[in-house]
Design a protein around this motif. Structure first.
Motif, PDB file in Angstrom:
ATOM      1  N   LEU A 177      55.727  45.973 -28.368  1.00  0.00           N
ATOM      2  CA  LEU A 177      56.631  46.501 -27.633  1.00  0.00           C
ATOM      3  C   LEU A 177      56.135  47.618 -26.515  1.00  0.00           C
ATOM      4  O   LEU A 177      56.631  47.295 -25.399  1.00  0.00           O
ATOM      5  N   GLY A 178      55.112  48.478 -26.743  1.00  0.00           N
ATOM      6  CA  GLY A 178      54.683  48.922 -26.002  1.00  0.00           C
ATOM      7  C   GLY A 178      54.014  48.217 -24.955  1.00  0.00           C
ATOM      8  O   GLY A 178      54.134  48.503 -23.544  1.00  0.00           O
ATOM      9  N   TYR A 179      53.338  47.596 -25.368  1.00  0.00           N
ATOM     10  CA  TYR A 179      52.599  46.482 -24.457  1.00  0.00           C
ATOM     11  C   TYR A 179      53.732  45.891 -23.396  1.00  0.00           C
ATOM     12  O   TYR A 179      53.566  46.009 -22.073  1.00  0.00           O
TER      13      TYR A 179
ATOM     14  N   MET B 256      62.338  50.257 -32.884  1.00  0.00           N
ATOM     15  CA  MET B 256      62.646  49.388 -31.991  1.00  0.00           C
ATOM     16  C   MET B 256      64.185  49.415 -31.754  1.00  0.00           C
ATOM     17  O   MET B 256      64.712  48.931 -30.507  1.00  0.00           O
ATOM     18  N   LEU B 257      64.910  49.441 -32.547  1.00  0.00           N
ATOM     19  CA  LEU B 257      66.366  49.694 -32.304  1.00  0.00           C
ATOM     20  C   LEU B 257      66.683  50.757 -31.215  1.00  0.00           C
ATOM     21  O   LEU B 257      67.595  50.375 -30.330  1.00  0.00           O
ATOM     22  N   ILE B 258      66.167  51.846 -31.234  1.00  0.00           N
ATOM     23  CA  ILE B 258      66.300  52.879 -30.708  1.00  0.00           C
ATOM     24  C   ILE B 258      65.791  52.575 -29.113  1.00  0.00           C
ATOM     25  O   ILE B 258      66.603  52.661 -28.099  1.00  0.00           O
ATOM     26  N   LEU B 259      64.801  51.828 -29.224  1.00  0.00           N
ATOM     27  CA  LEU B 259      64.224  51.491 -27.803  1.00  0.00           C
ATOM     28  C   LEU B 259      64.954  50.247 -27.044  1.00  0.00           C
ATOM     29  O   LEU B 259      65.521  50.537 -26.001  1.00  0.00           O
ATOM     30  N   ARG B 260      65.487  49.501 -27.812  1.00  0.00           N
ATOM     31  CA  ARG B 260      66.541  48.625 -27.172  1.00  0.00           C
ATOM     32  C   ARG B 260      67.717  48.891 -26.724  1.00  0.00           C
ATOM     33  O   ARG B 260      68.079  48.867 -25.730  1.00  0.00           O
ATOM     34  N   TYR B 261      68.014  50.077 -27.351  1.00  0.00           N
ATOM     35  CA  TYR B 261      69.196  51.004 -26.834  1.00  0.00           C
ATOM     36  C   TYR B 261      69.055  51.521 -25.618  1.00  0.00           C
ATOM     37  O   TYR B 261      69.655  51.335 -24.464  1.00  0.00           O
ATOM     38  N   VAL B 262      67.773  52.191 -25.490  1.00  0.00           N
ATOM     39  CA  VAL B 262      67.350  52.892 -24.302  1.00  0.00           C
ATOM     40  C   VAL B 262      67.393  52.030 -23.206  1.00  0.00           C
ATOM     41  O   VAL B 262      67.900  52.410 -22.087  1.00  0.00           O
ATOM     42  N   VAL B 263      66.597  51.039 -23.402  1.00  0.00           N
ATOM     43  CA  VAL B 263      66.579  49.857 -22.511  1.00  0.00           C
ATOM     44  C   VAL B 263      67.794  49.319 -21.848  1.00  0.00           C
ATOM     45  O   VAL B 263      67.819  48.916 -20.637  1.00  0.00           O
TER      46      VAL B 263
ATOM     47  N   ALA C 123      57.875  57.630 -17.305  1.00  0.00           N
ATOM     48  CA  ALA C 123      58.469  57.430 -18.619  1.00  0.00           C
ATOM     49  C   ALA C 123      58.236  56.259 -19.329  1.00  0.00           C
ATOM     50  O   ALA C 123      58.101  56.197 -20.538  1.00  0.00           O
ATOM     51  N   THR C 124      57.977  55.109 -18.508  1.00  0.00           N
ATOM     52  CA  THR C 124      57.666  53.791 -19.280  1.00  0.00           C
ATOM     53  C   THR C 124      56.380  54.069 -19.987  1.00  0.00           C
ATOM     54  O   THR C 124      56.273  53.713 -21.294  1.00  0.00           O
ATOM     55  N   PHE C 125      55.318  54.516 -19.289  1.00  0.00           N
ATOM     56  CA  PHE C 125      53.973  54.784 -20.006  1.00  0.00           C
ATOM     57  C   PHE C 125      54.200  55.614 -21.038  1.00  0.00           C
ATOM     58  O   PHE C 125      53.603  55.532 -22.344  1.00  0.00           O
ATOM     59  N   ALA C 126      55.167  56.891 -20.952  1.00  0.00           N
ATOM     60  CA  ALA C 126      55.142  57.726 -22.086  1.00  0.00           C
ATOM     61  C   ALA C 126      55.689  57.152 -23.406  1.00  0.00           C
ATOM     62  O   ALA C 126      55.255  57.178 -24.564  1.00  0.00           O
ATOM     63  N   ILE C 127      56.714  56.253 -23.093  1.00  0.00           N
ATOM     64  CA  ILE C 127      57.408  55.552 -24.344  1.00  0.00           C
ATOM     65  C   ILE C 127      56.469  54.722 -24.948  1.00  0.00           C
ATOM     66  O   ILE C 127      56.112  54.458 -26.165  1.00  0.00           O
ATOM     67  N   GLY C 128      55.935  53.771 -23.912  1.00  0.00           N
ATOM     68  CA  GLY C 128      54.825  52.649 -24.459  1.00  0.00           C
ATOM     69  C   GLY C 128      53.812  53.466 -25.308  1.00  0.00           C
ATOM     70  O   GLY C 128      53.459  52.952 -26.403  1.00  0.00           O
TER      71      GLY C 128
ATOM     72  N   ILE D 247      56.661  37.618 -22.404  1.00  0.00           N
ATOM     73  CA  ILE D 247      56.444  39.040 -22.025  1.00  0.00           C
ATOM     74  C   ILE D 247      57.313  39.617 -21.227  1.00  0.00           C
ATOM     75  O   ILE D 247      57.908  39.118 -20.216  1.00  0.00           O
ATOM     76  N   GLY D 248      57.506  40.971 -21.514  1.00  0.00           N
ATOM     77  CA  GLY D 248      58.445  41.823 -20.574  1.00  0.00           C
ATOM     78  C   GLY D 248      59.959  41.841 -21.323  1.00  0.00           C
ATOM     79  O   GLY D 248      60.607  42.741 -20.840  1.00  0.00           O
ATOM     80  N   LEU D 249      59.882  41.197 -22.347  1.00  0.00           N
ATOM     81  CA  LEU D 249      61.223  41.193 -22.937  1.00  0.00           C
ATOM     82  C   LEU D 249      61.297  41.985 -24.272  1.00  0.00           C
ATOM     83  O   LEU D 249      60.318  41.661 -24.957  1.00  0.00           O
ATOM     84  N   ILE D 250      61.839  42.985 -24.676  1.00  0.00           N
ATOM     85  CA  ILE D 250      62.010  43.651 -25.771  1.00  0.00           C
ATOM     86  C   ILE D 250      62.108  43.051 -26.869  1.00  0.00           C
ATOM     87  O   ILE D 250      61.311  42.951 -27.938  1.00  0.00           O
ATOM     88  N   ASP D 251      63.212  42.069 -26.958  1.00  0.00           N
ATOM     89  CA  ASP D 251      63.525  41.107 -28.278  1.00  0.00           C
ATOM     90  C   ASP D 251      62.457  40.328 -28.423  1.00  0.00           C
ATOM     91  O   ASP D 251      61.965  39.864 -29.314  1.00  0.00           O
ATOM     92  N   GLY D 252      61.693  40.002 -27.272  1.00  0.00           N
ATOM     93  CA  GLY D 252      60.739  38.911 -27.100  1.00  0.00           C
ATOM     94  C   GLY D 252      59.674  39.467 -27.965  1.00  0.00           C
ATOM     95  O   GLY D 252      58.753  38.799 -28.814  1.00  0.00           O
ATOM     96  N   ALA D 253      59.324  40.748 -27.591  1.00  0.00           N
ATOM     97  CA  ALA D 253      58.161  41.185 -28.210  1.00  0.00           C
ATOM     98  C   ALA D 253      58.149  41.594 -29.632  1.00  0.00           C
ATOM     99  O   ALA D 253      57.492  41.250 -30.593  1.00  0.00           O
TER     100      ALA D 253
END
Ligand SMILES: Nc1ncnc2c1ncn2[C@@H]1O[C@H](COP(=O)(O)OP(=O)(O)OP(=O)(O)O)[C@@H](O)[C@H]1O
Ligand SMILES: Nc1ncnc2c1ncn2[C@@H]1O[C@H](COP(=O)(O)OP(=O)(O)OP(=O)(O)O)[C@@H](O)[C@H]1O
Ligand SMILES: CC(C)C[C@H](N)C(=O)O
Ligand SMILES: [Mg+2]
Ligand SMILES: [Mg+2]
Lengths: 236, 367, 292, 257, 316
Positions: free
Chosen positions: C23-25, C152-159, C191-196, C235-241
């Protein structure tokens, strides 16, 4: 004091000169047209104002010096730039595109709601397609989205870069009437156009840019009547 | 051919000995122990005034280079040590894969080299100038099989090993063959690859075959994980391993889960042997940790060279090599070492049991 | 059958870990199109930060987890600031090579400073195991699956739902125009790097709970696997990761379980390649037809 | 025999029928315009002709050969060339190299001779260069031969794109909005250029354009697409006064003026 | 033609230098260490320059080059060690085998692009290593020892020269033009009549071939081969040398490979800090020269940089 004052602006790309030493002003409430051939430096001028490219010379907006700011700070001051090629976010929906433009005032929920209403009233087609992904919109719809998004940012000055590019004649007319409406509601507009015909019709004043320098300026009617302009830009 | 230029080492005052160690890379921990051990040996011998070369006391200086445990880097290090630093002999490298790249260079240049811990038979084969301090894989595999079959009375054994490492694979295969030869059954022969941390799939599979013992010829950084995961899955077999278990880290990481397991080794750190006691105490004082097998073997390798130099009484590399080959009954930390016709020592192995958080001597197996 | 269910549990745990790190990737990739080779090493740094918090400050699990995520986020943002931001307008490849440099630096700097010896990571949660009719389930296992899925669910919500998330998705398409919306692109990227990095750190702590040995080079293999998982899903997709992570975990476990484990990596890769042959942009990736 | 025959061609993307039942016959030497609102499917027509997309249904014959679904490279080799709505030059290559790329399938040396560079290699390279310079001279770009294509002003990039298409020696040339982003004066110039190109290279041309003066000035016949279907076809003057076309595309004023 | 005389002169010079170096090495003037490092530099140049064809000129992102090196190393090793064949034969076979492998890998790989292609090439790299690890006949993870010391300066230097000539000629021909065109705009290249897939495959196979030759040289230099030498770690090393030197520039590859190899050797004295310092140097260079030292420029005889392509106008 004019809302926008550009003085002796020069932009260079390596050895290439984008614009050299141009000056122009835009008064509060005006529509000003900036016309010129390909590569004349119209886009470059707008990009310098919104700080997408570094430049020399002075740029003042409502009395504030913009040259030291970064693009998002310029936007926050109320300068909204609708870039060449529309610059919509292709993978976001129409609604998401509009929402992003409210970043600088994201707490003002009430105001946002009212502006959204206004955009949808202006472009009913966008409301129909609010959940559609932007890159599946037709060219005209994309242009409407770009304008709508600019309205959501609620700036005092709007910089429009060739809003009629690549549009069918019917749509060109539609877009120009929208621009007039936006202007009528009090937003100041600096309009860059190839389509001098329309641009000079809705503008109060006009500037003609040729290879990086302003060669002519004055009231729109006078510019349109100039024989050189007629020959080159109006196809007469 | 420059076998005679050894005398030029360091202008006659110091004797330079090269060390090729995996200071970084996948077995960097072993590199660290290598460095610790040679520095300790260096300090010791120099405190005593150095080595007596034909009546003249000379100090020793180790030139330590990082070979990253990579063959090409090891080759470079050997070349550099020989050509640039003009060392009289080389200690290193530790893994067989790195040493296999360095050994031919030393042999061709006629520079004596001794690897503390490369256990693959190939490393010394046909190389007059290459020695090792450890016993070889086939012997250790045999020791484990014999211990499992005879002492533990196991009849069904499973193996889990790192297929990408020659050491692990070598031991695993010898164990399998020997254990079968003795009449045992191999119920599962499972693998993983370097860097894996999850062995649950293989262990679940092993659990289904119900073995008496599970042979884990792997490094001490991985073994505790394997045993912990096995215990979590409810496996009750006895675990068995090789000399790569020997590190205090094994107990630190594995804790209680390591109780009742066995491994073969070169020596026992807790043994009541003066040589061992002295080494372990000194090492602990200096580095604040119990020496692991790498440290012990490297330390022995250093002393094999020291003694041979003294016996050779000269800085001639050929004479040094002959003196090393003539090593007989060298009392090292890791046992008594003698060389026969080859560079492989004849030395016994011991089997240790982990009991009450300590390595306890269980038995000795002679070659 | 019991063995099968057991293997399923094993696969869930491994898959959850891969998914979390992938996910972070994928987040960083989604925003910068950067294959962040240093991600695995940020994961390692997270594990070490966690180790120090747990051993020296003796903090409880939740505190270690949150504090580590925060501190590692700082490291991630610092790396971005120093090594990636100056290359905003540079070709993509130079960024990837810089990331490789950062990766080597983090590994070897850690090795040089804290030493190469593997460290044991203290157990922060009570290690219970339950026997559910022949299938053993560990508390750590439950924790890993729970926290991974939760994050993952939190991240999915955020994005998907928040303005920040929309800005993250938009920035990949057009960084310049983001500025014209009044949004500071550097802030969004930070922010992205922080989350990742925070997610990588969470992965580091969870891995250290399940496999309590940490060492400076532990991020390499994990980093590659996360990259593979991210690509597999698109790559680049949250669900994909997430999907890619679980598939990779399942493949590794089941190949090892039912096929000769010697060829596990080979078979896992063959499956990956076959998937990409049929779905050249990953399982969830939309085919990018460049409109002509 | 017509040069190009499209028979009830349909191109669907998922549920969207971008082009539906499109039928077209182009006789050799014709210059035909294709107009219609944004998203009507004009570019898609070009894409199915040139093999970028495989049509969902229908037949396409070029010089009597069936070309529907063949790889784009083959279709180009058969004699169809195009330009792109958004310029697609090889931006970092020089103007000359852009033309040389278009000669690729006519190069007389193969792989081994490219490696070993005999005299024949050099002779061939010289011949190609001379030919390319000749073409550049015709389109007045020869003094820019050494410039990176991306550094040319927009109008010249458009011209280079046409020249590059010509270098494949097509029989049929497809131009996608060549006047986009040009002002009327430049558009006028382009119109002359298109006429000249047609007669000089003996071409058949299909032209997509939103600039009405150009379409009306240069085309002999015009097709109007809307929602993927042809809604009108005829001489420019007829089209200009067709009420459906006015409603869907031109708008009131344009028709009057 | 001036250009031809210039290159002739260059190659004569290079050959003279090669022979001189070789003789110096044999005469013992150059130490074994110097010879070793020089040889590794040359091998790295071959690897880097050949990968440049795919990643630089063609603009793809292949990250499994070490896989083809492994094929070459093992094919050559088996031929000299197990079959007792002469080295030159093994060398040729290594190149051909690696080219064949590249062809087989390339067919599926080029159905996709970008980072997906990267993963496929990486995947094949891992599969090749995994397979070799499981072949006991070549020693499995134990590797294969006892390769004859066939690689000398003459061999490596000759191969470098041949590589650079062949690659240089290719990129300055119809092929090179097409590769560059594909990199810049694949769709436009297709519509110029270019058979894109075939051209990509050609570049990939040529690159694979030279990687195979490099592998054969490497094996017979180190005299020992082991599958773990050819993992993604090796592949990323090649990538670093490539991008450090600069994409789309053969002289860049020479500079990148030389600089990296020499840098790592000269920092040996730093011990564990060596691998802390060297990535820092890499990062600083990349920050200062984001296109690599010679990205898309060639170093020519007069010491002049010939720029190929000015910064592109920002896409509007
Ligand atoms: N990123 C860039 N790099 C180099 N030169 C540039 C760049 N952007 C613009 N230029 C050059 O600057 C000059 C002015 O370009 P600009 O885009 O401002 O013109 P324009 O009037 O907007 O033209 P158009 O009608 O084509 O949009 C041109 O000569 C152009 O080639
Ligand atoms: N690859 C594709 N995938 C999905 N939809 C597509 C694709 N290509 C085109 N379309 C859709 O097909 C329709 C026709 O597009 P096309 O580009 O042919 O329009 P056009 O007539 O050329 O318009 P314009 O004048 O704006 O260039 C549009 O709705 C477009 O979004
Ligand atoms: C470091 C060691 C455990 C090395 C191992 N004995 C080998 O031969 O590779
Ligand atoms: Mg413009
Ligand atoms: Mg179109």
């Amino acid at each position: 004091m004019a809302l926008l004052e550009v003085d002796d602006l020069t932009v260079t790309y390596g050895a290439i000169r984008g614009v050299s030493g141009i000056s122009l002003t835009v008064e509060e409430g005006e529509v000003v047209a900036l016309i010129g051939a390909n590569g004349a430096g119209k886009t470059t001028t707008l990009r310098a104002i919104s700080r997408l490219v570094p430049s020399r010379g002075s740029i003042r907006f409502a009395g504030r010096d913009l040259t030291r700011l970064r693009p998002h700070e310029v936007t926050a001051l109320g300068v909204v730039h609708v870039p060449e090629g529309r610059g919509i976010f292709p993978r976001l929906t129409v609604m998401e595109n509009l929402e992003l433009a409210t970043w600088t005032r994201r707490r003002d929920r009430e105001g946002i709601r009212r502006d959204l209403r206004r955009v949808f009233d202006l472009f009913p087609r966008l409301e129909e397609r609010r959940d559609q992904v932007a890159n599946t919109l037709s060219g005209g719809e994309q242009q409407m989205l770009a304008l709508g998004r600019a309205l959501m940012t609620r700036g005092r000055l709007m910089l429009l870069d060739e809003p009629s590019m690549g549009l069918a004649p019917v749509l060109v007319k539609e877009i120009f009437s929208v621009i007039q409406e936006i202007s009528a509601s009090g937003t100041t507009i600096l309009l860059v156009e190839q389509n001098a015909h329309f641009a000079l019709k809705i503008a109060r004043r006009g500037y003609v840019l040729e290879t990086g320098s302003i060669v002519l300026s004055g009231p729109a009617g006078a510019v349109a009547a100039n024989p050189r302009v007629k020959a080159a830009y109006l196809g007469a | 051919g420059c076998g005679k230029t050894g005398g030029g080492a360091g202008g006659g005052e110091v004797i330079k000995i090269g060390v090729s160690a995996p200071l970084t890379g996948n077995i960097a921990a072993i590199g660290q122990s290598t460095k610790n051990a040679v520095l300790m040996a260096e300090a010791e011998i120099n405190e005593k005034g150095g080595i007596d070369i034909g009546g003249k006391k000379m100090k020793v200086q180790f030139v330590i280079e990082d070979d990253e445990n990579k063959p090409e880097s090891t080759a470079n290090v050997f070349q550099k040590l020989i050509n640039q630093d003009k060392v009289i002999a080389i200690i290193g490298s530790q893994s067989s894969s790195a040493t296999n790249a360095g050994a031919p260079i030393a042999n061709d240049a006629k520079v004596p080299a001794i690897t503390p811990w490369a256990t693959n038979p190939n490393v010394t084969k046909g190389k007059k100038y290459v020695f090792r301090a450890a016993f070889i894989d086939p012997f250790q595999g045999y020791v484990n099989a014999k211990f499992a079959y005879e002492n533990l009375k196991a009849r069904k054994a499973a193996v889990l090993y790192d297929v990408a490492q020659d050491y692990n694979k070598g031991l695993a295969e010898v164990f399998r063959d020997e254990f079968k030869k003795m009449g045992g059954e191999i119920t599962a022969f499972e693998t993983y690859t370097t860097g894996d941390k999850d062995f649950s799939a293989q262990l679940t599979k092993i659990k289904g075959t119900n073995p008496d013992v599970i042979f884990l010829p792997n490094y001490y950084s991985e073994v505790p994980l394997q045993i912990q995961q096995a215990r979590k899955l409810g496996i009750n077999a006895i675990f068995l391993g090789g000399d790569a278990w020997d590190s205090p880290k094994l107990l630190e990481i594995g804790g209680k889960d390591m109780e009742g397991t066995y491994f073969s080794n070169h020596y026992v750190a807790t043994a009541d042997v003066p040589k061992v006691k002295e080494f372990v105490t000194k090492y602990k004082q200096k580095y604040n940790e119990v020496p692991d097998a790498a440290a012990a073997l490297t330390y022995d390798a250093a002393y094999i060279i020291f003694q041979a130099l003294e016996r050779a009484g000269s800085l001639d590399r050929d004479k040094l090599r002959d003196a090393m080959a003539a090593t007989k009954g060298f009392e090292g930390v890791t046992g008594t070492i003698s060389y026969g016709d080859t560079g492989d020592p004849v030395k016994p192995a011991v089997v240790l049991k982990i009991e009450n958080g300590e390595f306890k001597y269980e038995t000795t197996v002679n070659p | 059958m019991l063995i099968f269910i057991q293997q399923l549990m094993n696969a869930l745990q491994l898959g959850g870990i891969y998914a979390l790190i992938a996910l972070g990737y994928t987040m960083v990739y989604g925003v910068l199109q950067l294959i962040n080779f240093a991600h695995g090493d940020i994961f390692m740094v997270g594990a070490f930060i966690g180790l120090f918090l747990a051993t020296y400050l003796k903090l409880p699990f939740v505190a270690v987890l949150l504090l580590t995520m925060a501190l590692t986020a700082v490291v991630g943002v610092a790396v971005e600031r120093v090594a990636y931001r100056p290359l905003r307008t540079a070709p993509r490849m130079s960024l990837i090579i810089t990331a490789l440099g950062v990766s080597l630096f983090l590994e070897n700097f850690t090795r040089a400073t804290v030493g190469a010896a593997p460290r044991d990571f203290p157990a922060l949660v009570a290690g219970a195991t339950w026997d559910l009719g022949g299938v053993t389930v560990g508390s750590v296992q439950v924790l890993i699956i729970g926290i991974s899925v939760g994050l993952m669910l939190i991240l999915r919500y955020v994005v998907r739902r928040t303005l920040l998330g929309k800005a993250m998705r938009a920035i990949a398409d057009n960084r310049e125009v983001i500025g014209l919306m009044g949004i500071n692109p550097d802030a969004v990227i930070a922010a992205t790097f922080a989350i990742g990095s925070g997610l990588a750190a969470a992965g580091g702590i969870l891995v250290a709970q399940a496999y309590p040995v940490i060492e400076p080079y532990m991020g390499i293999v994990v980093g590659w696997k996360a990259f593979i998982a991210a690509v597999l899903g698109g790559i680049g997709l949250i669900d994909g990761a997430m999907l890619g992570g679980f598939i990779l975990g399942f493949t590794e476990i089941f190949v090892a379980a039912y096929l000769p484990s010697t060829f596990r990596d080979g078979i896992a890769f063959a499956i990956l390649i076959i998937v990409l042959l049929f779905r050249p942009t990953g399982l969830l990736g939309r085919p990018v037809s460049t409109k002509v | 025999m017509p040069l190009l025959e499209m028979d009830r061609v349909t191109m669907a993307f998922g549920g969207l029928r971008a082009v539906e039942d499109f039928t077209l016959r182009l006789e050799p030497g014709e210059l035909v315009g294709l107009i219609g609102p944004n998203g009507a499917g004009k570019t898609t027509v070009f894409n199915v002709i040139t093999g970028v997309y495989r049509p969902t249904a229908g037949r396409i014959r070029f010089q009597g050969q069936d070309i529907a679904g063949r790889p784009p490279a083959d279709i180009t080799r058969l004699g169809i060339a195009r330009t792109f709505q958004n310029i697609r030059l090889f931006a970092d290559m020089t103007v000359l190299e852009n033309i040389l790329v278009a000669y690729n399938f006519r190069v007389a040396y193969g792989f081994w001779r490219a490696i070993f560079r005999g005299p024949s290699f050099h002779a061939e390279e010289r011949r190609l260069r001379d030919e390319a310079m000749e073409l550049l001279r015709l389109v007045h770009l020869h003094d820019k031969a050494g410039y990176p294509a991306g550094s040319l002003p927009y109008g010249e990039q458009r011209r280079l794109e046409i020249a590059r298409a010509l270098a494949t020696r097509p029989r049929l040339l497809l131009l996608d909005e060549p006047a986009a982003g040009m002002n009327p004066a430049e558009g006028q110039e382009l119109m002359e250029f298109i006429r000249w190109v047609r007669s000089r290279f003996d071409l058949t041309i299909l032209l997509i354009e939103h600039h009405m003066p150009i379409v009306m000035g240069v085309c002999e016949r015009v097709l109007v697409l809307d929602f993927g279907r042809v809604i009108a076809e005829g001489k420019p003057a007829e089209i200009q006064n067709n009420p459906r076309v006015i409603e869907a595309y031109l708008g009131e004023e344009e028709a009057a003026g | 033609m001036a250009a031809r005389w210039q290159s002739l002169f260059l190659w004569t010079l290079a050959t003279a230098l090669a022979v001189a170096l070789h003789l110096l090495g044999r005469a013992g003037v150059l130490s074994g260490y110097t010879v070793q490092v020089l040889s590794l530099i040359c091998i790295n140049i071959i690897l880097t320059a050949s990968l440049n064809l795919v990643n630089g000129y063609l603009g793809e992102f292949a990250i499994g080059h070490a896989g083809f090196m492994a094929v070459g190393a093992y094919v050559a090793g088996v031929m000299t060690v197990k079959l007792d064949l002469p080295f030159w034969l093994a060398f040729v076979a290594a190149g051909l085998a690696a080219a064949l492998a590249a062809w087989l890998v390339g067919i599926p790989a080029f159905t996709t692009f970008g980072d997906y292609l990267a993963i496929i090439t990486l995947g094949f790299n891992m599969i090749i290593v995994n397979v070799i690890t499981n072949i006991d006949a070549v020693g499995g993870p134990r590797g294969m020892a006892g390769l004859p010391k066939a690689t000398n300066l003459l061999w490596v230097y000759g191969t470098v020269a041949a590589t650079l000539i062949v690659l240089g000629n290719l990129v300055r021909s119809n092929y090179g033009r097409l590769w560059t065109a594909i990199r810049q705009n694949e769709i436009a290249a297709t519509l110029m009549g270019a058979r894109v897939k075939q051209l990509k495959l050609t570049a990939f196979v040529v690159a694979g071939l030279f990687a195979g030759l490099a592998g054969a040289l490497w094996g017979h230099l180190i005299q020992y081969i082991n599958p773990s030498s050819f993992t993604y770690i090796k592949s990323t090393e090649i990538l670093v040398m490539l991008y450090l030197g600069g994409m789309g520039s053969l002289s860049g590859s020479v500079v990148g490979a030389t600089l990296m190899t020499v840098l790592l050797e000269s920092l040996r004295g730093l011990g564990v800090w060596r691998l802390v310092i060297s990535p820092l140097i890499l990062i600083v260079i990349m920050l200062r020269m984001p296109r690599g030292i010679l990205g898309f420029r060639e170093l020519s005889l007069g010491g002049l940089f010939r720029p190929r392509g000015v910064s592109r106008r920002a896409a509007a």
